[in-house]
Design an enzyme around this catalytic site. Structure first.
Site, PDB file in Angstrom:
ATOM      1  CG  ASP A  58       6.072   3.867   1.457  1.00 34.42           C
ATOM      2  OD1 ASP A  58       5.959   4.419   2.632  1.00 34.42           O
ATOM      3  OD2 ASP A  58       5.004   3.586   0.695  1.00 34.42           O
ATOM      4  CG  PHE A  72      -1.957   1.244   1.099  1.00 35.82           C
ATOM      5  CD1 PHE A  72      -2.905   0.989   0.405  1.00 35.82           C
ATOM      6  CD2 PHE A  72      -1.503   2.466   1.717  1.00 35.82           C
ATOM      7  CE1 PHE A  72      -3.890   2.214   0.328  1.00 35.82           C
ATOM      8  CE2 PHE A  72      -2.396   3.445   1.747  1.00 35.82           C
ATOM      9  CZ  PHE A  72      -3.724   3.351   1.264  1.00 35.82           C
ATOM     10  CE  LYS A  92      -0.171   6.744   6.537  1.00 37.80           C
ATOM     11  NZ  LYS A  92      -1.472   7.477   6.332  1.00 37.80           N
TER      12      LYS A  92
END
Length: 405
Positions: free
Chosen positions: A231, A146, A260
């Site tokens: 990532d 993801f 984030k």
């Protein structure tokens, strides 16, 4: 002036239905206030937040140092665009490079933007430095990934829910099983620009690769003359007990993607950090973002790096992570089939006989605990790194109660 009485949760949820696109299926709670690891709904009920904005709230809701940094900046300047310099950008880049041990920083806004930027940089590097023929560059990715929801990023998703219906898909990606170093080696070739993986797959259910996998990928990419792109948008910035999850295997990627928690739960902030000779392929006018590196974002981002520079949050994630792991292990055979945990991050596989992940999340909501389901029977736990040990035990006791019921 007419005063309107505050509406309750059920009324507000009904009001959302006709006007909001239905791309989410939230739990039936309407949050009005939050602080630390706790949120409060519009009717005054309090809940422990064990999702922490998918790790965007690593430092809890409204951390005082981050709120103060934002307030100070709001009184000065919030946006210039990169058409001009501003007095906070260089300091942010220097502090983030120092924190991650990298040379150069490309500031963006969202996690998906950081991944898209890395795809562009990797391809450009492949054409200009590695000598791959124009238009032939490939990037190796992992099944179960993801990386975001843009058209390019869902093109190599293996999750039909995220991918179906958005074609035609962007070419140039090779998908291999996650955690399979031999498959990575087989997929890498002369046209490979990069291997892009999550050190731990978050959306897939906190899936941890076999020990040594990241070191193997680092060696494969080094031998093949391509980039290793990690990532760390969910796994980075203290979540797993280290600043970056790749540190668990002493690996240094060529590019690291952050987001984030970099915005402290206040503003969207992301970045690509990496080697100077890789990010250095970008020249003026070839990539950009109106809000990327804006003064408000860099003020908050710099405050985030200062919190992490002490190492205290990483240490806390390790210590409380051991508590979390032990408590979850004790639930095996009592409604929990298996779990995977690293620091204050866990994926918990629920016995289907007990309930689906969604059903368990709804039952925990009634016990005053917020979690998120993923992939049917799995729930994810990612509390703020500021959570107290008593509150962590309280949440896990609620999980035990729900499973027993």
């Amino acid at each position: 002036m007419t005063l309107t009485a505050p509406r309750g949760s059920a009324e507000l949820i009904r009001a959302e239905a006709p006007v909001l696109a239905h791309n989410y299926h939230p739990l039936p709670v309407v949050v009005a206030r939050a602080e630390g690891a706790w949120v409060e709904d519009v009717e005054g009920r309090r809940y422990l937040d064990l999702l922490a904005g998918y790790s965007a709230l690593n430092f809890g809701h409204r951390h005082p140092a981050l709120i103060e940094a934002a307030r100070r900046q709001l009184d000065r300047v919030t946006l210039t665009s990169r058409a001009f310099h501003h007095d906070g950008l260089a300091g942010f880049a220097e502090s983030l490079a120092a924190l991650t041990g990298q040379d150069m920083v490309l500031p963006m806004n969202t996690g998906a933007e950081a991944v898209e930027s890395a795809v562009k940089v990797a391809r450009k590097w492949a054409y200009e430095v590695k000598g791959v023929p124009e238009g032939a560059a490939t990037i190796v990715v992992a099944a179960g990934n993801f990386h975001g929801r843009t058209t390019t990023l869902v093109s190599f998703s293996t999750d039909d829910e995220a991918r179906a219906g958005y074609g035609p898909y962007t070419p140039g990606f090779r998908v291999v099983p996650y955690g399979d170093a031999d498959a990575v080696a087989d997929a890498v070739g002369d046209t490979t620009a990069a291997v892009l993986i999550e050190p731990i797959q978050g959306e897939a259910g906190v899936v941890i690769p076999p020990e040594g996998h990241l070191r193997a990928v680092r060696e494969i990419t080094r031998r093949a003359g391509c980039l290793f792109v990690a990532d760390e948008i969910q796994s980075g910035l203290g979540r797993t007990g280290t600043t970056l999850a790749v540190e668990h295997e002493d690996v240094v990627p060529d590019l690291v993607l952050l987001g984030k928690a970099l915005g402290g739960g206040i503003v969207p902030v992301s970045a690509v950090v990496g080697r100077r000779d890789v990010l250095g392929v970008l020249r003026p006018g070839q990539h950009g973002s109106t809000f990327g590196g804006n003064p408000l974002a860099t003020a908050v981002g710099t405050a985030v790096t200062e919190l992490l520079a002490t190492g205290g949050f990483q240490r806390r994630a390790r210590e409380l992570g051991a508590v979390l792991d032990a408590d979850l292990t004790a639930l095996h055979g009592h409604g929990v089939v298996a779990h995977r945990a690293r620091g204050l991050w866990a994926g918990i596989d629920i016995d289907p006989a007990v309930g689906t992940g969604r059903e368990i999340a709804e039952r925990l909501l009634r016990e005053g605990v917020l979690v998120k389901e993923t992939h049917g029977s799995t729930i994810r736990i990612a509390p703020p790194l500021t959570i107290g040990e008593d509150d962590l035990h309280r949440a896990l006791t609620a999980l035990r109660t729900v499973l027993a019921a």
